[in-house]
Scaffold this motif. Structure first.
Motif: not given
Lengths: 425, 180
Positions: A8, A10, A191, A211, A213
Protein backbone atom coordinates in the motif's frame (compact mmCIF):
# COMPACT_ATOMS: atom_id res chain seq x y z
CA UNK A 1 4.26 -10.36 -7.06
CA UNK A 2 2.18 -10.96 -4.00
CA UNK A 3 4.30 -8.51 -2.08
CA UNK A 4 3.88 -5.93 -4.78
CA UNK A 5 0.13 -6.45 -4.79
CA UNK A 6 0.00 -6.05 -1.08
CA UNK A 7 2.07 -2.93 -1.03
CA UNK A 8 0.00 0.00 0.00
CA UNK A 9 1.44 3.27 -1.06
CA UNK A 10 1.41 5.95 1.53
CA UNK A 11 2.09 9.37 0.19
CA UNK A 12 1.77 12.11 2.66
CA UNK A 13 0.71 15.65 2.02
CA UNK A 14 3.52 17.89 0.90
CA UNK A 15 5.67 14.99 -0.20
CA UNK A 16 3.73 14.50 -3.36
CA UNK A 17 1.19 17.11 -4.16
CA UNK A 18 -1.05 15.96 -6.90
CA UNK A 19 -0.34 17.82 -10.08
CA UNK A 20 -2.66 16.17 -12.55
CA UNK A 21 -5.81 16.36 -10.52
CA UNK A 22 -6.92 19.95 -10.36
CA UNK A 23 -10.62 20.26 -9.68
CA UNK A 24 -12.34 22.72 -11.95
CA UNK A 25 -15.68 24.21 -11.00
CA UNK A 26 -18.52 25.02 -13.30
CA UNK A 27 -21.68 26.72 -12.07
CA UNK A 28 -24.82 25.38 -13.68
CA UNK A 29 -27.54 27.32 -11.92
CA UNK A 30 -28.17 30.69 -10.36
CA UNK A 31 -29.77 31.73 -7.12
CA UNK A 32 -32.64 34.13 -6.62
CA UNK A 33 -32.22 37.51 -4.92
CA UNK A 34 -28.56 37.76 -5.82
CA UNK A 35 -26.80 40.73 -4.28
CA UNK A 36 -25.32 43.01 -6.96
CA UNK A 37 -21.71 43.73 -6.01
CA UNK A 38 -18.62 45.21 -7.61
CA UNK A 39 -15.21 43.89 -6.59
CA UNK A 40 -12.57 46.34 -7.74
CA UNK A 41 -8.96 45.45 -8.39
CA UNK A 42 -6.90 46.11 -5.28
CA UNK A 43 -4.53 49.00 -5.89
CA UNK A 44 -0.96 47.70 -6.08
CA UNK A 45 -1.93 44.03 -6.04
CA UNK A 46 0.28 43.32 -9.05
CA UNK A 47 3.19 42.94 -6.60
CA UNK A 48 1.66 39.55 -5.75
CA UNK A 49 1.88 36.49 -8.00
CA UNK A 50 -1.92 36.17 -7.97
CA UNK A 51 -4.62 38.78 -7.93
CA UNK A 52 -6.45 38.85 -4.59
CA UNK A 53 -9.45 40.58 -6.14
CA UNK A 54 -9.80 37.84 -8.79
CA UNK A 55 -9.95 35.16 -6.10
CA UNK A 56 -12.44 37.15 -3.97
CA UNK A 57 -14.63 37.71 -7.02
CA UNK A 58 -14.52 34.03 -8.04
CA UNK A 59 -15.41 32.92 -4.50
CA UNK A 60 -18.41 35.24 -4.26
CA UNK A 61 -19.63 34.31 -7.75
CA UNK A 62 -19.35 30.58 -7.04
CA UNK A 63 -21.60 30.87 -4.00
CA UNK A 64 -24.47 31.80 -6.30
CA UNK A 65 -25.59 34.54 -3.91
CA UNK A 66 -24.02 37.49 -5.69
CA UNK A 67 -24.36 39.13 -9.09
CA UNK A 68 -20.93 40.37 -10.03
CA UNK A 69 -20.80 43.79 -11.68
CA UNK A 70 -18.03 44.55 -14.13
CA UNK A 71 -15.41 46.60 -12.31
CA UNK A 72 -12.43 46.23 -14.60
CA UNK A 73 -12.52 49.69 -16.14
CA UNK A 74 -12.24 51.74 -12.94
CA UNK A 75 -9.17 53.97 -13.07
CA UNK A 76 -7.60 55.22 -10.89
CA UNK A 77 -8.40 52.58 -8.28
CA UNK A 78 -9.89 54.00 -5.07
CA UNK A 79 -8.34 52.92 -1.78
CA UNK A 80 -10.40 55.25 0.43
CA UNK A 81 -14.15 55.72 0.58
CA UNK A 82 -13.76 59.38 -0.36
CA UNK A 83 -12.27 58.37 -3.72
CA UNK A 84 -15.28 56.21 -4.74
CA UNK A 85 -17.65 57.46 -7.45
CA UNK A 86 -20.82 56.38 -5.62
CA UNK A 87 -23.14 57.99 -8.18
CA UNK A 88 -21.76 55.75 -10.90
CA UNK A 89 -22.15 52.59 -8.81
CA UNK A 90 -25.64 53.62 -7.68
CA UNK A 91 -26.66 54.02 -11.32
CA UNK A 92 -25.47 50.46 -11.88
CA UNK A 93 -27.71 49.28 -9.02
CA UNK A 94 -24.81 48.07 -6.94
CA UNK A 95 -25.72 47.20 -3.36
CA UNK A 96 -22.14 46.81 -2.26
CA UNK A 97 -18.60 47.16 -3.44
CA UNK A 98 -15.16 45.98 -2.34
CA UNK A 99 -12.07 48.15 -2.67
CA UNK A 100 -8.59 47.39 -1.41
CA UNK A 101 -4.88 47.83 -1.68
CA UNK A 102 -1.69 45.82 -1.35
CA UNK A 103 1.68 47.21 -0.30
CA UNK A 104 5.04 45.55 0.23
CA UNK A 105 6.36 45.91 3.79
CA UNK A 106 9.95 46.60 4.74
CA UNK A 107 10.44 42.99 5.93
CA UNK A 108 9.47 41.59 2.51
CA UNK A 109 5.97 40.63 3.54
CA UNK A 110 2.84 42.34 2.30
CA UNK A 111 -0.13 44.14 3.74
CA UNK A 112 -3.48 43.65 2.04
CA UNK A 113 -6.41 45.73 3.23
CA UNK A 114 -9.95 45.91 1.98
CA UNK A 115 -13.08 47.93 2.63
CA UNK A 116 -16.62 46.71 2.08
CA UNK A 117 -18.90 49.60 1.17
CA UNK A 118 -22.69 49.93 1.27
CA UNK A 119 -23.41 51.77 -1.96
CA UNK A 120 -26.95 53.13 -1.30
CA UNK A 121 -25.93 54.42 2.14
CA UNK A 122 -22.40 55.38 1.11
CA UNK A 123 -20.94 53.91 4.27
CA UNK A 124 -18.22 51.45 5.11
CA UNK A 125 -19.65 48.26 6.60
CA UNK A 126 -16.47 46.23 6.92
CA UNK A 127 -12.75 46.33 6.49
CA UNK A 128 -9.66 44.50 7.68
CA UNK A 129 -5.93 44.64 6.96
CA UNK A 130 -3.93 41.41 6.73
CA UNK A 131 -0.20 40.87 6.84
CA UNK A 132 0.81 38.02 4.55
CA UNK A 133 3.77 36.37 2.90
CA UNK A 134 3.91 35.39 -0.77
CA UNK A 135 2.46 31.91 -0.01
CA UNK A 136 -0.62 33.28 1.72
CA UNK A 137 -2.28 35.12 -1.15
CA UNK A 138 -5.06 32.61 -1.69
CA UNK A 139 -5.66 32.11 2.03
CA UNK A 140 -5.95 35.87 2.51
CA UNK A 141 -8.31 36.27 -0.45
CA UNK A 142 -10.56 33.49 0.90
CA UNK A 143 -10.63 35.21 4.31
CA UNK A 144 -11.67 38.47 2.67
CA UNK A 145 -14.38 36.68 0.68
CA UNK A 146 -15.60 35.02 3.90
CA UNK A 147 -15.90 38.40 5.63
CA UNK A 148 -17.75 39.98 2.68
CA UNK A 149 -20.09 37.01 2.42
CA UNK A 150 -20.91 37.04 6.13
CA UNK A 151 -21.49 40.79 6.24
CA UNK A 152 -23.87 40.73 3.28
CA UNK A 153 -25.74 37.43 3.75
CA UNK A 154 -25.64 36.98 7.52
CA UNK A 155 -24.22 33.48 7.07
CA UNK A 156 -20.65 32.50 7.76
CA UNK A 157 -18.53 32.05 4.60
CA UNK A 158 -16.96 28.71 3.70
CA UNK A 159 -14.32 29.91 1.22
CA UNK A 160 -11.50 29.16 3.69
CA UNK A 161 -12.63 25.59 4.26
CA UNK A 162 -11.27 22.44 2.65
CA UNK A 163 -12.79 19.40 1.05
CA UNK A 164 -11.63 15.78 0.97
CA UNK A 165 -12.51 13.29 -1.74
CA UNK A 166 -11.23 10.11 -3.39
CA UNK A 167 -9.81 10.01 -6.91
CA UNK A 168 -9.65 6.69 -8.73
CA UNK A 169 -7.32 6.42 -11.67
CA UNK A 170 -6.96 2.94 -13.09
CA UNK A 171 -6.35 0.74 -10.08
CA UNK A 172 -4.95 3.57 -7.97
CA UNK A 173 -6.97 5.31 -5.27
CA UNK A 174 -5.97 8.63 -3.74
CA UNK A 175 -7.50 10.41 -0.80
CA UNK A 176 -7.03 14.07 -1.65
CA UNK A 177 -7.62 17.33 0.15
CA UNK A 178 -8.18 20.62 -1.65
CA UNK A 179 -9.38 24.13 -0.87
CA UNK A 180 -13.16 24.53 -1.15
CA UNK A 181 -12.64 26.03 -4.62
CA UNK A 182 -10.88 22.85 -5.74
CA UNK A 183 -7.43 24.45 -5.90
CA UNK A 184 -4.29 23.13 -4.26
CA UNK A 185 -5.16 19.42 -4.17
CA UNK A 186 -2.79 17.34 -2.11
CA UNK A 187 -2.71 13.60 -1.66
CA UNK A 188 -3.01 12.41 1.92
CA UNK A 189 -3.05 8.71 1.08
CA UNK A 190 -2.58 6.60 -2.03
CA UNK A 191 -3.43 2.93 -2.26
CA UNK A 192 -4.07 0.13 -4.71
CA UNK A 193 -7.20 -0.80 -2.80
CA UNK A 194 -10.38 1.25 -2.37
CA UNK A 195 -10.69 4.12 0.12
CA UNK A 196 -14.21 5.26 1.07
CA UNK A 197 -16.20 7.26 3.60
CA UNK A 198 -13.76 10.03 4.59
CA UNK A 199 -15.03 12.06 7.56
CA UNK A 200 -13.41 15.19 9.01
CA UNK A 201 -12.81 15.53 12.73
CA UNK A 202 -14.63 18.61 14.04
CA UNK A 203 -11.34 20.53 14.41
CA UNK A 204 -10.26 19.70 10.85
CA UNK A 205 -6.96 18.10 11.88
CA UNK A 206 -7.89 14.45 11.29
CA UNK A 207 -9.72 12.35 8.75
CA UNK A 208 -11.38 9.05 9.52
CA UNK A 209 -11.93 6.77 6.53
CA UNK A 210 -12.33 3.17 5.44
CA UNK A 211 -9.46 1.51 3.60
CA UNK A 212 -9.49 -1.93 1.96
CA UNK A 213 -5.70 -2.31 1.95
CA UNK A 214 -6.02 -5.43 4.14
CA UNK A 215 -8.56 -6.99 1.74
CA UNK A 216 -11.43 -5.99 3.98
CA UNK A 217 -12.83 -2.72 5.30
CA UNK A 218 -10.86 -1.27 8.22
CA UNK A 219 -11.43 2.17 9.79
CA UNK A 220 -8.41 4.46 10.11
CA UNK A 221 -7.87 7.86 11.70
CA UNK A 222 -5.27 9.91 9.84
CA UNK A 223 -3.65 13.04 11.26
CA UNK A 224 -3.27 15.72 8.61
CA UNK A 225 -0.75 17.48 10.82
CA UNK A 226 1.72 14.63 11.32
CA UNK A 227 0.73 12.32 8.48
CA UNK A 228 0.49 9.50 11.02
CA UNK A 229 -2.43 7.14 10.82
CA UNK A 230 -3.85 4.45 13.02
CA UNK A 231 -6.30 1.60 12.48
CA UNK A 232 -9.00 2.39 15.06
CA UNK A 233 -11.47 -0.36 14.13
CA UNK A 234 -9.94 -3.55 12.77
CA UNK A 235 -12.07 -6.30 14.22
CA UNK A 236 -12.96 -9.67 12.73
CA UNK A 237 -15.40 -9.04 9.91
CA UNK A 238 -16.04 -5.61 8.38
CA UNK A 239 -15.37 -2.20 9.92
CA UNK A 240 -16.84 0.86 8.23
CA UNK A 241 -18.95 4.05 8.16
CA UNK A 242 -17.01 6.27 10.62
CA UNK A 243 -18.76 9.39 11.98
CA UNK A 244 -17.28 11.86 14.48
CA UNK A 245 -18.99 13.03 17.62
CA UNK A 246 -19.13 16.82 17.83
CA UNK A 247 -16.44 16.94 20.53
CA UNK A 248 -14.07 14.90 18.36
CA UNK A 249 -13.44 12.39 21.12
CA UNK A 250 -15.53 9.52 19.84
CA UNK A 251 -16.48 7.83 16.60
CA UNK A 252 -19.58 5.92 15.67
CA UNK A 253 -18.59 3.00 13.44
CA UNK A 254 -20.27 -0.03 11.94
CA UNK A 255 -18.79 -3.39 12.92
CA UNK A 256 -19.84 -6.92 12.00
CA UNK A 257 -17.73 -8.64 14.67
CA UNK A 258 -20.77 -9.85 16.60
CA UNK A 259 -22.73 -10.82 13.47
CA UNK A 260 -24.55 -8.45 11.15
CA UNK A 261 -23.71 -4.77 10.58
CA UNK A 262 -24.33 -2.94 13.84
CA UNK A 263 -23.41 0.50 15.19
CA UNK A 264 -20.79 0.93 17.94
CA UNK A 265 -19.22 3.88 19.70
CA UNK A 266 -15.44 3.83 20.06
CA UNK A 267 -12.86 6.32 21.27
CA UNK A 268 -11.13 8.25 18.49
CA UNK A 269 -8.06 6.13 19.33
CA UNK A 270 -10.05 2.91 18.94
CA UNK A 271 -10.60 2.36 22.67
CA UNK A 272 -13.68 0.94 24.42
CA UNK A 273 -16.00 -0.23 21.64
CA UNK A 274 -19.59 -0.19 22.89
CA UNK A 275 -22.49 -1.53 20.85
CA UNK A 276 -25.40 0.89 20.58
CA UNK A 277 -27.80 -0.81 18.16
CA UNK A 278 -29.11 -4.31 18.71
CA UNK A 279 -31.16 -5.55 15.79
CA UNK A 280 -31.07 -8.55 13.52
CA UNK A 281 -31.18 -6.11 10.64
CA UNK A 282 -28.69 -3.87 8.86
CA UNK A 283 -27.90 -0.77 10.91
CA UNK A 284 -25.35 1.49 9.25
CA UNK A 285 -24.34 5.02 8.18
CA UNK A 286 -24.48 6.62 11.65
CA UNK A 287 -24.35 10.44 11.81
CA UNK A 288 -24.30 12.42 15.06
CA UNK A 289 -26.69 15.27 15.70
CA UNK A 290 -24.76 18.50 16.47
CA UNK A 291 -25.72 18.29 20.16
CA UNK A 292 -24.18 14.82 20.34
CA UNK A 293 -27.31 13.42 21.99
CA UNK A 294 -28.60 11.31 19.10
CA UNK A 295 -27.58 9.61 15.91
CA UNK A 296 -29.35 9.28 12.60
CA UNK A 297 -28.69 6.02 10.76
CA UNK A 298 -29.89 3.75 7.95
CA UNK A 299 -31.64 0.49 8.81
CA UNK A 300 -33.64 -2.13 6.93
CA UNK A 301 -35.46 -3.20 10.13
CA UNK A 302 -38.77 -2.19 8.58
CA UNK A 303 -38.21 -4.31 5.46
CA UNK A 304 -36.54 -1.66 3.31
CA UNK A 305 -33.65 0.72 3.99
CA UNK A 306 -34.98 3.82 5.78
CA UNK A 307 -33.57 6.53 8.00
CA UNK A 308 -34.03 6.35 11.77
CA UNK A 309 -33.04 8.45 14.72
CA UNK A 310 -31.88 7.04 18.03
CA UNK A 311 -31.30 8.78 21.33
CA UNK A 312 -27.90 7.85 22.76
CA UNK A 313 -29.12 8.15 26.33
CA UNK A 314 -32.47 6.39 26.25
CA UNK A 315 -31.89 4.28 23.17
CA UNK A 316 -35.40 4.77 21.79
CA UNK A 317 -35.59 4.69 18.00
CA UNK A 318 -37.94 6.67 15.76
CA UNK A 319 -38.36 6.25 12.04
CA UNK A 320 -37.70 9.46 10.05
CA UNK A 321 -38.35 8.63 6.37
CA UNK A 322 -41.48 6.93 5.07
CA UNK A 323 -41.84 7.71 1.36
CA UNK A 324 -40.28 5.23 -1.05
CA UNK A 325 -38.45 1.97 -0.53
CA UNK A 326 -34.83 3.16 -0.36
CA UNK A 327 -33.74 6.16 1.73
CA UNK A 328 -30.12 6.12 2.87
CA UNK A 329 -27.03 8.18 3.81
CA UNK A 330 -28.48 10.64 6.36
CA UNK A 331 -26.54 13.87 7.10
CA UNK A 332 -27.64 16.66 9.43
CA UNK A 333 -26.83 20.36 8.99
CA UNK A 334 -24.73 22.02 11.71
CA UNK A 335 -27.80 23.84 13.06
CA UNK A 336 -29.57 20.50 13.45
CA UNK A 337 -32.57 21.66 11.43
CA UNK A 338 -32.17 19.95 8.07
CA UNK A 339 -31.66 16.33 7.05
CA UNK A 340 -30.32 15.49 3.60
CA UNK A 341 -30.25 11.93 2.30
CA UNK A 342 -30.27 9.84 -0.86
CA UNK A 343 -33.62 8.53 -2.07
CA UNK A 344 -34.27 6.00 -4.82
CA UNK A 345 -37.04 7.14 -7.08
CA UNK A 346 -37.74 4.62 -9.82
CA UNK A 347 -34.22 3.60 -10.80
CA UNK A 348 -32.73 6.99 -9.94
CA UNK A 349 -30.79 7.90 -6.82
CA UNK A 350 -31.25 11.54 -5.89
CA UNK A 351 -30.45 13.96 -3.13
CA UNK A 352 -33.40 15.08 -1.00
CA UNK A 353 -33.72 17.37 1.99
CA UNK A 354 -36.17 17.29 4.87
CA UNK A 355 -36.88 20.19 7.21
CA UNK A 356 -37.04 18.32 10.49
CA UNK A 357 -39.43 20.76 12.19
CA UNK A 358 -42.00 21.23 9.42
CA UNK A 359 -41.44 17.78 7.79
CA UNK A 360 -41.31 19.69 4.48
CA UNK A 361 -39.33 17.64 1.92
CA UNK A 362 -37.63 18.75 -1.26
CA UNK A 363 -35.77 17.04 -4.12
CA UNK A 364 -32.46 18.87 -4.53
CA UNK A 365 -31.04 17.06 -7.55
CA UNK A 366 -32.31 15.22 -10.61
CA UNK A 367 -29.29 12.98 -11.20
CA UNK A 368 -29.29 9.29 -11.94
CA UNK A 369 -26.68 8.15 -9.46
CA UNK A 370 -26.17 10.80 -6.79
CA UNK A 371 -24.62 9.67 -3.50
CA UNK A 372 -22.50 10.53 -0.44
CA UNK A 373 -23.86 13.99 0.47
CA UNK A 374 -21.86 16.31 2.73
CA UNK A 375 -23.03 19.64 4.16
CA UNK A 376 -20.85 22.74 3.97
CA UNK A 377 -20.24 23.85 7.57
CA UNK A 378 -22.59 26.83 7.11
CA UNK A 379 -25.35 24.51 5.86
CA UNK A 380 -25.87 26.51 2.67
CA UNK A 381 -24.40 24.05 0.17
CA UNK A 382 -24.31 20.27 -0.06
CA UNK A 383 -21.44 18.55 -1.81
CA UNK A 384 -22.20 15.12 -3.29
CA UNK A 385 -20.95 12.52 -5.76
CA UNK A 386 -22.67 12.14 -9.10
CA UNK A 387 -21.98 10.52 -12.45
CA UNK A 388 -21.28 12.36 -15.68
CA UNK A 389 -20.69 10.28 -18.82
CA UNK A 390 -20.32 7.13 -16.71
CA UNK A 391 -17.58 8.70 -14.65
CA UNK A 392 -17.64 9.79 -11.05
CA UNK A 393 -17.70 13.52 -10.54
CA UNK A 394 -18.42 15.87 -7.66
CA UNK A 395 -21.23 18.39 -7.59
CA UNK A 396 -22.64 20.84 -5.11
CA UNK A 397 -26.14 22.22 -4.72
CA UNK A 398 -27.44 25.01 -2.53
CA UNK A 399 -29.70 23.95 0.32
CA UNK A 400 -32.66 25.53 -1.51
CA UNK A 401 -31.80 23.60 -4.69
CA UNK A 402 -31.31 26.73 -6.81
CA UNK A 403 -27.55 26.95 -7.28
CA UNK A 404 -25.71 24.02 -8.79
CA UNK A 405 -22.00 23.54 -9.30
CA UNK A 406 -20.02 20.75 -10.87
CA UNK A 407 -16.48 19.97 -9.82
CA UNK A 408 -14.54 17.73 -12.13
CA UNK A 409 -11.06 16.37 -12.57
CA UNK A 410 -9.75 15.59 -16.03
CA UNK A 411 -9.63 11.88 -16.85
CA UNK A 412 -10.28 10.61 -13.35
CA UNK A 413 -13.11 9.17 -11.36
CA UNK A 414 -13.84 11.36 -8.32
CA UNK A 415 -16.08 10.24 -5.47
CA UNK A 416 -16.70 10.22 -1.72
CA UNK A 417 -16.58 13.96 -1.00
CA UNK A 418 -16.49 15.33 2.54
CA UNK A 419 -16.67 19.05 3.28
CA UNK A 420 -14.36 20.06 6.11
CA UNK A 421 -15.23 22.23 9.11
CA UNK A 422 -14.79 25.98 9.46
CA UNK A 423 -11.27 27.29 9.43
CA UNK A 424 -10.52 28.12 13.05
CA UNK A 425 -9.19 31.60 13.62
CA UNK B 1 6.05 28.66 -15.62
CA UNK B 2 2.89 26.96 -14.49
CA UNK B 3 3.46 24.22 -17.00
CA UNK B 4 6.98 23.76 -15.76
CA UNK B 5 5.75 23.51 -12.20
CA UNK B 6 3.12 21.00 -13.22
CA UNK B 7 5.72 18.93 -15.02
CA UNK B 8 8.04 19.00 -12.05
CA UNK B 9 5.19 18.06 -9.76
CA UNK B 10 4.14 15.27 -12.11
CA UNK B 11 7.71 13.95 -12.16
CA UNK B 12 7.73 14.03 -8.38
CA UNK B 13 4.45 12.19 -8.30
CA UNK B 14 5.74 9.50 -10.64
CA UNK B 15 8.85 9.26 -8.54
CA UNK B 16 6.75 8.56 -5.50
CA UNK B 17 4.44 6.09 -7.12
CA UNK B 18 4.87 2.43 -7.80
CA UNK B 19 4.37 1.34 -11.36
CA UNK B 20 0.59 1.27 -11.63
CA UNK B 21 -0.86 -2.16 -12.07
CA UNK B 22 -2.96 -2.70 -15.17
CA UNK B 23 -6.62 -2.02 -14.62
CA UNK B 24 -7.98 -5.12 -12.99
CA UNK B 25 -11.28 -4.55 -11.38
CA UNK B 26 -11.14 -7.88 -9.57
CA UNK B 27 -7.83 -7.33 -7.88
CA UNK B 28 -8.69 -9.45 -4.90
CA UNK B 29 -10.15 -12.26 -6.92
CA UNK B 30 -7.41 -12.45 -9.52
CA UNK B 31 -5.70 -15.39 -7.88
CA UNK B 32 -8.80 -17.44 -7.17
CA UNK B 33 -9.04 -20.55 -9.26
CA UNK B 34 -12.60 -19.96 -10.40
CA UNK B 35 -11.20 -18.43 -13.54
CA UNK B 36 -14.15 -16.05 -13.37
CA UNK B 37 -15.24 -17.48 -16.68
CA UNK B 38 -18.39 -15.71 -17.72
CA UNK B 39 -20.27 -18.84 -18.75
CA UNK B 40 -19.26 -20.87 -15.77
CA UNK B 41 -22.15 -21.95 -13.61
CA UNK B 42 -20.92 -22.48 -10.09
CA UNK B 43 -22.58 -25.46 -8.51
CA UNK B 44 -23.78 -26.79 -11.83
CA UNK B 45 -23.43 -30.50 -12.59
CA UNK B 46 -23.46 -33.30 -10.08
CA UNK B 47 -19.79 -33.66 -9.42
CA UNK B 48 -20.20 -33.72 -5.66
CA UNK B 49 -17.83 -36.32 -4.32
CA UNK B 50 -16.13 -36.90 -1.03
CA UNK B 51 -12.65 -35.50 -0.78
CA UNK B 52 -10.26 -37.95 0.83
CA UNK B 53 -7.87 -36.24 3.23
CA UNK B 54 -4.84 -37.48 1.32
CA UNK B 55 -6.19 -36.43 -2.01
CA UNK B 56 -4.51 -33.04 -1.96
CA UNK B 57 -1.12 -34.69 -2.16
CA UNK B 58 -0.96 -35.13 -5.87
CA UNK B 59 -3.04 -32.03 -6.77
CA UNK B 60 -4.65 -29.33 -4.73
CA UNK B 61 -8.41 -30.06 -4.82
CA UNK B 62 -9.08 -26.36 -4.32
CA UNK B 63 -7.37 -25.63 -7.61
CA UNK B 64 -8.47 -28.65 -9.62
CA UNK B 65 -10.97 -27.38 -12.20
CA UNK B 66 -12.66 -30.80 -12.19
CA UNK B 67 -13.32 -30.52 -8.46
CA UNK B 68 -16.33 -28.65 -7.18
CA UNK B 69 -14.01 -27.12 -4.55
CA UNK B 70 -12.51 -24.98 -7.31
CA UNK B 71 -15.89 -23.28 -7.59
CA UNK B 72 -16.04 -20.44 -5.13
CA UNK B 73 -18.78 -18.03 -6.07
CA UNK B 74 -22.39 -17.77 -5.00
CA UNK B 75 -24.64 -15.33 -6.85
CA UNK B 76 -27.71 -13.44 -5.59
CA UNK B 77 -30.79 -11.65 -6.80
CA UNK B 78 -31.05 -7.86 -6.49
CA UNK B 79 -31.25 -6.73 -2.86
CA UNK B 80 -31.33 -10.38 -1.73
CA UNK B 81 -28.93 -12.31 0.47
CA UNK B 82 -30.41 -15.79 0.75
CA UNK B 83 -28.30 -18.65 -0.66
CA UNK B 84 -30.22 -20.26 -3.52
CA UNK B 85 -30.63 -24.05 -3.49
CA UNK B 86 -28.42 -24.48 -6.53
CA UNK B 87 -25.39 -23.42 -4.47
CA UNK B 88 -25.96 -25.84 -1.61
CA UNK B 89 -23.83 -28.67 -3.15
CA UNK B 90 -20.98 -26.21 -3.53
CA UNK B 91 -21.22 -25.16 0.12
CA UNK B 92 -21.55 -28.78 1.25
CA UNK B 93 -18.31 -29.62 -0.54
CA UNK B 94 -16.52 -26.71 1.12
CA UNK B 95 -18.01 -27.61 4.51
CA UNK B 96 -16.67 -31.12 4.12
CA UNK B 97 -13.25 -29.85 3.07
CA UNK B 98 -13.04 -27.46 6.01
CA UNK B 99 -14.19 -30.12 8.47
CA UNK B 100 -11.61 -32.59 7.16
CA UNK B 101 -8.87 -29.96 7.15
CA UNK B 102 -9.20 -28.25 10.53
CA UNK B 103 -6.15 -26.11 9.87
CA UNK B 104 -7.71 -24.70 6.68
CA UNK B 105 -9.23 -21.25 6.93
CA UNK B 106 -11.60 -19.50 4.59
CA UNK B 107 -12.34 -15.83 4.01
CA UNK B 108 -15.87 -15.25 2.76
CA UNK B 109 -16.13 -11.99 0.83
CA UNK B 110 -19.59 -10.59 0.17
CA UNK B 111 -20.11 -8.20 -2.73
CA UNK B 112 -22.89 -5.95 -4.00
CA UNK B 113 -23.66 -4.34 -7.30
CA UNK B 114 -22.87 -0.66 -7.65
CA UNK B 115 -26.36 0.74 -7.23
CA UNK B 116 -27.06 2.69 -4.08
CA UNK B 117 -25.04 3.82 -1.09
CA UNK B 118 -21.49 2.50 -0.77
CA UNK B 119 -21.85 1.98 2.97
CA UNK B 120 -25.25 0.33 2.67
CA UNK B 121 -23.72 -1.95 0.05
CA UNK B 122 -20.99 -2.91 2.53
CA UNK B 123 -23.75 -3.94 4.93
CA UNK B 124 -25.56 -5.83 2.16
CA UNK B 125 -22.35 -7.66 1.15
CA UNK B 126 -21.78 -8.45 4.83
CA UNK B 127 -25.24 -9.96 5.11
CA UNK B 128 -24.47 -12.16 2.10
CA UNK B 129 -21.11 -13.28 3.52
CA UNK B 130 -22.65 -13.83 6.98
CA UNK B 131 -25.35 -15.99 5.37
CA UNK B 132 -22.73 -18.22 3.75
CA UNK B 133 -20.81 -18.45 7.01
CA UNK B 134 -23.92 -19.40 8.93
CA UNK B 135 -24.77 -22.11 6.43
CA UNK B 136 -21.26 -23.55 6.56
CA UNK B 137 -21.49 -23.50 10.34
CA UNK B 138 -24.75 -25.46 10.21
CA UNK B 139 -22.93 -27.92 7.96
CA UNK B 140 -20.41 -28.50 10.74
CA UNK B 141 -17.58 -26.04 10.08
CA UNK B 142 -15.95 -24.50 13.17
CA UNK B 143 -16.47 -20.75 13.42
CA UNK B 144 -12.77 -20.26 14.04
CA UNK B 145 -12.05 -21.48 10.51
CA UNK B 146 -14.09 -18.69 8.89
CA UNK B 147 -14.18 -14.93 8.60
CA UNK B 148 -16.96 -13.18 6.71
CA UNK B 149 -16.23 -9.70 5.39
CA UNK B 150 -17.71 -7.37 2.82
CA UNK B 151 -16.20 -5.57 -0.12
CA UNK B 152 -19.48 -3.79 -0.81
CA UNK B 153 -19.53 -2.43 -4.36
CA UNK B 154 -15.82 -1.58 -4.28
CA UNK B 155 -14.37 -4.61 -6.10
CA UNK B 156 -16.70 -5.32 -9.03
CA UNK B 157 -15.86 -8.29 -11.22
CA UNK B 158 -17.65 -6.62 -14.09
CA UNK B 159 -17.80 -2.86 -14.60
CA UNK B 160 -20.53 -2.19 -17.12
CA UNK B 161 -23.88 -0.72 -16.10
CA UNK B 162 -25.92 -3.72 -17.32
CA UNK B 163 -28.06 -6.23 -15.47
CA UNK B 164 -25.73 -9.07 -16.60
CA UNK B 165 -22.86 -7.21 -15.04
CA UNK B 166 -24.72 -6.37 -11.86
CA UNK B 167 -25.64 -10.07 -11.48
CA UNK B 168 -21.94 -11.00 -11.64
CA UNK B 169 -21.18 -8.53 -8.86
CA UNK B 170 -23.89 -9.66 -6.43
CA UNK B 171 -21.72 -12.43 -5.13
CA UNK B 172 -20.01 -14.13 -2.25
CA UNK B 173 -16.57 -15.63 -2.84
CA UNK B 174 -14.82 -18.25 -0.74
CA UNK B 175 -11.09 -17.70 -0.54
CA UNK B 176 -8.52 -19.88 1.17
CA UNK B 177 -5.25 -18.90 2.75
CA UNK B 178 -2.77 -17.67 0.18
CA UNK B 179 -5.51 -16.47 -2.07
CA UNK B 180 -6.10 -13.08 -0.50
Amino acid sequence: MQFVCRTVLLLFALVCSSAQAQLSIEITGGGANQIPIGVLRFAGEQVLAQSISDIVEADLRRSGRFRMLFAGSVNPLPTEMSQVDFADWKSRNADAMVIGSVVRLADGRFEASFRLLDVPRQTQIGGVAFTLNAQQVRTTAHRIADLVYEKLTGDRGVFSTRIAYVVKQGSRYELQIADADGVGAQTALASREPIISPAWSPDGTRLAYVSFENKKPVVYVHSLVSGQRQAVANFKGSNSAPAWSSDGRRLAVVLSKDGGSQIYLIGADGSNPRRITDSGSIDTEPFFTPDGQSIYFTSDRGGSPQIYRMSLSGGEVTRVTFDGSYNVSPRISNDGKTLVYIARDGGRFQLRSLDLASRQGQALTDGLRDESPSFAPNGKMILYATQVNNRGSLAAVSSDGRVKQRLSVQAADVREPAWGPFFNN
Amino acid sequence: MRKLLALAAAALLVGCADTPKLENSAGVEDRTPTGAAAGEQPGAGSEVRPVAPGEGQQGNPLKDPANILSKRSIFYDYDKYDVKDEYKPLLQAHARYLSQNPSAKTLIQGNADERGSREYNIALGQKRADGVKKMLQLMGVAESQMESVSLGEEKPRCTEATEECYAQNRRSDLLYRGEY
